[in-house]
Design an enzyme around this catalytic site. Structure first.
Site, short mmCIF file in Angstrom:
data_model
loop_
_atom_site.label_atom_id
_atom_site.label_comp_id
_atom_site.label_asym_id
_atom_site.label_seq_id
_atom_site.Cartn_x
_atom_site.Cartn_y
_atom_site.Cartn_z
N ASN A 189 0.76 -1.25 0.02
CA ASN A 189 -0.07 -0.06 -0.05
C ASN A 189 0.71 1.43 -0.08
O ASN A 189 0.40 2.32 0.08
CB ASN A 189 -1.03 0.12 1.33
CG ASN A 189 -0.32 0.14 2.50
OD1 ASN A 189 0.92 0.57 2.49
ND2 ASN A 189 -1.09 -0.05 3.63
N LYS A 190 2.03 1.31 0.01
CA LYS A 190 3.04 2.42 -0.01
C LYS A 190 3.06 3.16 -1.38
O LYS A 190 2.67 2.76 -2.27
CB LYS A 190 4.07 1.85 0.56
CG LYS A 190 4.33 1.36 2.07
CD LYS A 190 3.72 2.26 2.75
CE LYS A 190 3.84 2.08 4.27
NZ LYS A 190 3.01 0.86 4.81
#
Ligand SMILES: Cc1ncc(COP(=O)(O)O)c(C=O)c1O
Length: 385
Positions: A189-190
């Site tokens: 999710n970064k």
């Protein structure tokens, strides 16, 4: 008469990686190359991040958590040592501290940015303090100058947990380039992803130690001196761990890194749309951007004050989910309130606790369309009518 049904809304996730054909081609090429573990792609990824940040060295590892663990080990932090860190963060850094036998000392955050408060850090320094692990909350850099000064004045190691801030600046200083060491996350999710992955960057002497520790403690200079690819021909000089990034992950990370500027620009665009459309809502605080800051916008965190808004944070999250199929997230439930840490916490952390009760992260990622952004804005505003 035909019955009409309401249109079914497609769920909007809180986060989704943006994977393009060039990312897929990079991973396929790595697969076809026959070299799967840490090799040419990981080395190229390290070089790209090192040059981009202007740091002395970089080591691509299996996660940001691995990078944090290696950072503490490489700096020789262990039993009896204290490490000052925020509680409004993910558990990875405090967990790594406990793993090396050190004690996390939780400090409060600044109300405007929710970043590690340098004054609170100063007040928490004792003769046992060895390091500060500061976290750039949501991608807004901490006060890097103040933290660097404190570390220098007290002979402490400064580690930047820059998991949220791969491309962010404050007063001309790039997040991740000021600490003795800094860590990044390339979790799914970064701001860019390698599937799972992380990077440890910073001082060459410390990164070299971490590289040795992250490769079983195998002395690579011995390998270079004597090795001809003979696995019997190496020595183990420290009891290391296995934390290297595979070339498959690095192929994806490297490909995504080429798009980091574009990804961040899109995040900033979405953040600007949200702030323009939501800042007037009573009881809702949009994220502050201090002067001289280029925000990384991993998170778009709003604070909902239940005394001034028509609903509280939890109710807003539930309504967005059930009525609008929009997922949100919370960053974070403070670490000092987690089971493992309850006995560790000695101070009250009023800003942290107040923010944690009000904070909600809205979807903000480059895979969102303009329509998605409008949908979130209208769903939030509807709750204030
Ligand atoms: C601030 C912070 N530090 C560290 C981590 C750990 O990252 P990883 O999952 O790559 O180990 C996270 C993960 O979300 C994080 O938010």
């Amino acid at each position: 008469m035909t019955a009409t049904t309401a249109p079914v809304l497609a769920p909007l996730p809180w986060n989704r990686p943006l994977i393009s054909e060039d990312d897929i081609a990079s991973v396929v090429a790595a697969l076809r190359s026959g070299w799967l573990t840490h090799g040419p792609n990981a080395t190229a990824f390290e070089q790209a991040v090192r040059e981009d940040l202007g740091v002395e060295d970089a080591f691509a590892v299996s996660s940001c958590t691995a990078a944090l663990h290696l950072a503490l080990l490489a700096a020789g932090i262990g039993p009896g040592d204290e490490v000052i860190t925020p509680s409004l963060t993910f558990c990875a850094a405090p967990n790594a501290m406990l793993q090396v036998g050190a004690r996390p000392v939780f400090v409060d955050v600044e109300p405007a940015t929710l970043n590690t408060n340098p004054e609170a850090v100063h007040a928490a320094i004792t003769p046992r303090t060895k390091a500060i692990v500061a976290m750039h909350y949501g991608g807004h850099p901490c006060d890097l100058r103040a933290l660097r000064r404190l570390a220098d004045e007290h002979g402490l190691l400064l580690v930047e947990d820059a998991a949220h801030a791969l491309l962010a600046w404050r007063e001309g200083l790039r997040a991740g380039s000021v600490g003795d060491l800094a860590v990044f996350s390339f979790y799914a999710n970064k701001v860019l992803t390698s599937g799972e992955g992380g990077m440890l960057v910073g001082r060459a002497d410390l990164v070299a130690k971490a590289r040795l520790l992250g490769r079983h403690g195998i002395d690579s200079s011995a390998w270079k001196r004597h090795g001809k690819g003979n696995t019997a021909d190496y020595d183990v000089t420290v009891p290391g761990l296995k934390y290297v990034m595979s070339d498959l992950n690095a192929a994806l990370g490297l490909s995504q890194h080429r798009k980091l500027a574009a990804f961040t620009a899109r995040r900033a665009e979405i953040a600007a749309s949200y702030t323009a459309a939501l800042a007037d809502l009573p009881g809702l605080t949009t994220p502050a951007v201090l002067p001289g800051v280029q925000h990384g916008w991993f998170l778009y965190p709003v604070l909902v004050d239940p005394a001034a808004a028509p609903l509280d944070r939890t109710c807003l999250a539930e309504r967005l989910q059930t009525e609008h199929q929009i997922a949100t997230s919370i960053h974070f439930r403070p670490v000092h309130t987690r089971q493992v840490y309850r006995d560790t916490a000695r101070h009250s952390l009023p800003v942290t606790e107040r923010a944690a009760a009000r904070q909600l992260s809205l979807p903000c990622y480059p895979a969102m369309t303009d329509h998605d952004v409008d949908r979130v804005i209208s769903a939030v505003r509807t709750q204030w009518i």
